[in-house]
Design an enzyme around this catalytic site. Structure first.
Site, PDB file in Angstrom:
ATOM      1  CE1 TYR A 115      -7.537  -6.005   3.211  1.00 34.64           C
ATOM      2  CE2 TYR A 115      -6.866  -7.845   4.595  1.00 34.64           C
ATOM      3  CZ  TYR A 115      -6.675  -7.053   3.481  1.00 34.64           C
ATOM      4  OH  TYR A 115      -5.626  -7.312   2.633  1.00 34.64           O
ATOM      5  CG  ASP A 149     -11.359 -13.716   6.577  1.00 36.03           C
ATOM      6  OD1 ASP A 149     -10.422 -14.319   7.129  1.00 36.03           O
ATOM      7  OD2 ASP A 149     -11.195 -12.810   5.739  1.00 36.03           O
ATOM      8  CE  LYS A 196      -2.988 -11.180   7.934  1.00 39.57           C
ATOM      9  NZ  LYS A 196      -4.264 -10.595   7.555  1.00 39.57           N
ATOM     10  CE1 TYR A 203      -3.407  -2.813   0.768  1.00 40.01           C
ATOM     11  CE2 TYR A 203      -1.982  -3.355   2.610  1.00 40.01           C
ATOM     12  CZ  TYR A 203      -3.029  -3.677   1.774  1.00 40.01           C
ATOM     13  OH  TYR A 203      -3.691  -4.848   1.945  1.00 40.01           O
TER      14      TYR A 203
HETATM   15  C1  LIG Z   1      -4.791 -10.623   6.218  1.00 40.61           C
HETATM   16  C2  LIG Z   1      -6.156 -11.012   5.999  1.00 40.61           C
HETATM   17  C3  LIG Z   1      -6.571 -11.561   4.765  1.00 40.61           C
HETATM   18  C4  LIG Z   1      -5.651 -11.686   3.581  1.00 40.61           C
HETATM   19  O1  LIG Z   1      -4.593 -12.564   3.803  1.00 40.61           O
HETATM   20  P1  LIG Z   1      -3.276 -12.456   2.893  1.00 40.61           P
HETATM   21  O2  LIG Z   1      -2.455 -13.619   3.328  1.00 40.61           O
HETATM   22  O3  LIG Z   1      -2.668 -11.130   3.192  1.00 40.61           O
HETATM   23  O4  LIG Z   1      -3.700 -12.558   1.470  1.00 40.61           O
HETATM   24  C5  LIG Z   1      -7.878 -11.939   4.658  1.00 40.61           C
HETATM   25  N1  LIG Z   1      -8.737 -11.809   5.694  1.00 40.61           N
HETATM   26  C6  LIG Z   1      -8.366 -11.308   6.879  1.00 40.61           C
HETATM   27  C7  LIG Z   1      -9.351 -11.225   7.995  1.00 40.61           C
HETATM   28  C8  LIG Z   1      -7.070 -10.871   7.071  1.00 40.61           C
HETATM   29  O5  LIG Z   1      -6.710 -10.352   8.242  1.00 40.61           O
END
Ligand SMILES: *Cc1c(COP(=O)(O)O)cnc(C)c1O
Length: 691
Positions: A408, A509, A538, A280
């Site tokens: 997000y 998510d 992550k 970014y």
């Molecule tokens: C970081 C994140 C993503 C994206 O993961 P990347 O490995 O950066 O592509 C998707 N959803 C949430 C909630 C996140 O924190």
């Protein structure tokens, strides 16, 4: 400004042996002489010396060797050698120290070396190890850990004898495994050339050892000279001069700093500026940048030698801190066996085991795993699963997703389409993004009584537009990058019920929230819901490699595959064996190291440490959940000036928008949590957040 030992920089090298009695001290003394001859205030420092009675001047043999090496040079007011810890028992440091009730460890030794370096007038230290590189310092740390922590270039000293090659090559492997920089390999003739069986030309054998090593150094990409130390009949002045001459080229390299990793690293910034993008960021007005050189525990070392206390876990990922030995071991072992094979038509143990273990940890009902290479891709997969499932059910009009504002989910197109339209900057891609359905952000705070009214809007939309909605996607309980917002688990529970009622799938998510960060293994457990699809990523590999997973129920999987259907996705690096092996090791650590207790302690530390921020001017809200601490300001913060302040305070935090937030590794000691919180408090107090 208070000087902390982790802000002090040591200039020097580490002299390590391939074993004990290989000639380290003689090499150190010869190099000391060579350095002093070119005008350096060099000093030999023995962090740990065993077999020596402190204060008993007669016994400090190593000091005597160093003194002898420079005896004929003009006197220098800097002592030639210093011992930081002496123990009487002539044994391994762990045992010798234990006998005297002393606990030796990397933390303490590093602090002592830094303090010594800062307090003495030496401008170059020759730190000499004790014994070989894997000599134990205590129950769980070796000399090698100490060397890795210091991160100084290493001069490896090995003895040229029969059997010496093996020890030297194994030591080189060990150094490489810790990312240490080799500045030279000294080969010392310890074998008696007249020994050996009749008819065997021992000198020729020893000469061949040198040839083999020279060849290996080159083959294995070590950019380091081999120093063949000559045999000297006695250590007199002439001999020291001769030895110093042999080490002179090495001394010159050190004086000029050539081959010193630190100076190389500092040249990276302009090179980065020319060729790289950062997240970014603008390339024409690039944001401030630091060069990270190595990591350990909860620290990030910058190229200038400063250690920063990490408060970010590298974006939720490094929950066990950095360079965790179990993760490193899993990585090396798997790399040696099979780093990767295609997953089409082949399978392997790391993937099968990891999938089984993940399903056992996830909410009930999830029964199948699809491995992806990043969180965003895991979200794409989840969206595709939902679409294919609805399609297979004959629900061909159900092609949209419903998401709360403030979410997000990643940066690829599908994932972006369900991100908050404002913070996700949908306007930039408006023609390209599928148009999804948004409802207001879950408004009921985590720490307030549940308000069923907070679902009124979503209830209406779900009921009225059920025929076009394939799935709801949201981050349960904690909205991360969209605003670090903690909302009531009752919202997720009620939403799950509404999904069931309307035939809409529920996608959670958990890419940020998974693996304990909120105080539960998955945030879904706060709400006690069973999603149809769940994404994680992550922290899955403990921050070491990129890997993500999308889990679904048997109903979704069978739905997609009914009547000959297949799921249409297959990344090249799907189920990468290295990443799966490391993820397995990360789960081991979670299981064995009481993540729950650690996150609870972290929560307590953050709560206590951030409480004082609540009354500062410009602060809108302070909230803490599990290992996440947030100080929300009323206005957007000045990220660049805050970051500068934080780095000057020895902490690594990266605020964005109106948020100064912390999510330190679970292993962060209480004193470091305090330091992080204090830095946030002082930053806001001093106005570092202001434009
Ligand atoms: C970081 C994140 C993503 C994206 O993961 P990347 O490995 O950066 O592509 C998707 N959803 C949430 C909630 C996140 O924190």
């Amino acid at each position: 400004m208070v000087f902390r030992s982790d802000q002090l920089v040591v200039r020097g090298i580490f002299v390590a042996g391939s074993g004990t009695g290989v000639g380290k001290t003689v090499c150190t003394a010869a190099l000391l002489r060579a350095l002093r001859l070119v005008g350096m205030a060099a000093q030999a420092v023995k962090p740990v010396q065993t077999g020596v009675i402190p204060g008993d001047g007669a016994v400090l043999a190593d000091t005597a060797v160093c003194d002898a090496a420079v005896a004929d040079l003009p006197p220098h007011d800097l002592p030639t050698a210093a011992m930081l810890h002496c123990f009487a028992l002539p044994a391994s440091p762990h045992l010798a120290a234990e006998r005297e009730g002393v606990s030796l460890g990397c933390d303490r030794l590093c602090a002592d070396v830094r303090a010594h370096c800062h307090g003495s007038r030496a401008d170059f230290l020759l730190l000499e190890g004790a014994g070989g590189v894997r000599v134990p310092l205590n129950q769980h740390e070796d000399m090698l850990d100490f060397m890795a922590r210091l991160g100084l270039p290493v001069l490896l000293v090995g003895d040229n004898c029969l059997g010496g090659l093996n020890h030297i090559l194994l030591s080189l492997d060990a150094l490489r495994g810790r990312g240490l920089f080799l500045c030279g390999l000294a080969l010392v003739p310890t074998a008696d050339p007249s020994a050996g069986c009749p008819g065997v030309d021992v000198p020729a054998l020893l000469a061949d050892n040198a040839a083999v090593l020279r060849c290996r150094l080159q083959q294995e990409g070590w950019n380091a000279p081999l120093v063949e130390v000559p045999r000297v009949p006695a250590l007199n002045a002439a001999a020291w001069q001769r030895l110093a001459e042999v080490f002179a080229p090495l001394a010159h390299r050190m004086v000029s700093g050539a081959g010193e990793s630190r100076s190389e690293q500092q040249k990276l910034l302009p090179r980065d500026r020319r060729v790289l993008w950062h997240p970014y960021a603008s390339v024409t007005e690039p944001p401030p940048l630091h060069v990270a050189e190595r990591t350990f525990s909860n620290r990030i070392r910058l190229a200038d030698g400063r250690d920063l206390v990490d408060g970010m876990s590298s974006w939720w990922a490094a929950v066990h801190g950095y360079n965790h030995p179990r993760l490193l071991a899993a990585l090396r072992e798997q790399a040696g066996r099979m780093p990767h094979v295609m997953f089409g038509g082949l399978t392997h143990e790391p993937a099968v085991c990891l999938a089984e273990r993940l399903l056992a940890l996830m909410p009930a009902g999830l029964e199948r795993i699809f491995f992806a290479d990043s969180g965003s891709v895991a979200v794409e997969i989840a969206l595709k699963m939902a679409l294919q499932y609805q399609h297979a059910q004959g629900e061909k009009r159900r092609t949209r997703f419903l998401a709360p504002l403030g979410g997000y989910h990643g940066d690829t197109f599908g994932a972006m389409s369900v991100c908050d339209p404002i913070t996700g900057m949908h306007s930039l891609f408006s023609g390209m993004l599928p148009r999804q359905i948004f409802v207001e952000r879950p408004s009921c705070r985590f720490d307030h009584p549940f308000d069923p009214g907070s679902l009124d809007a979503v209830r209406t939309v779900l009921r009225e537009r059920r025929e076009e909605i394939a799935a709801v996607i949201l981050e349960p309980v904690v909205q991360g990058a969209g605003g670090m917002w903690f909302y009531h688990p009752g919202y997720v529970r009620e939403l799950s019920r509404l999904c069931r009622e309307t035939g809409v799938l529920l996608i959670l998510d958990e890419i940020a929230t998974g693996f304990g960060r909120t105080g539960k293994m998955f945030a879904a457990f706060w709400a006690d819901v069973q999603p149809d699809i769940l994404c994680c990523g992550k922290a899955l590999t403990g921050g070491m490699l990129t890997l993500a997973a999308t889990a679904c129920t048997e109903r979704v999987a069978n739905g997609i595959c009914s009547e000959g259907g297949v799921f249409m996705h297959g990344p090249t690096y799907m189920a990468n064996a290295l990443a799966c092996a490391v993820a397995g090791a990360s789960l081991d650590i979670l299981e064995k190291e009481d993540w729950c207790g650690r996150v609870a302690t972290l929560e307590q530390g953050l709560r206590g440490g951030l409480a004082a921020c609540a009354n500062l001017p410009g602060v809108r809200d302070v909230r803490v959940l599990g290992g996440i601490g947030v100080v929300e300001m009323s206005e957007p913060v000045n990220t660049a000036s805050l970051q500068k302040f934080f780095v000057s305070r020895g902490v690594w935090l990266r605020p964005f928008q109106r948020l100064v937030y912390l999510m330190p590794p679970y292993i962060t000691p209480a004193s470091d949590v305090e330091r992080l919180c204090k830095a946030v408090h002082d930053a806001v107090l001093s106005g570092a957040h202001l434009p």
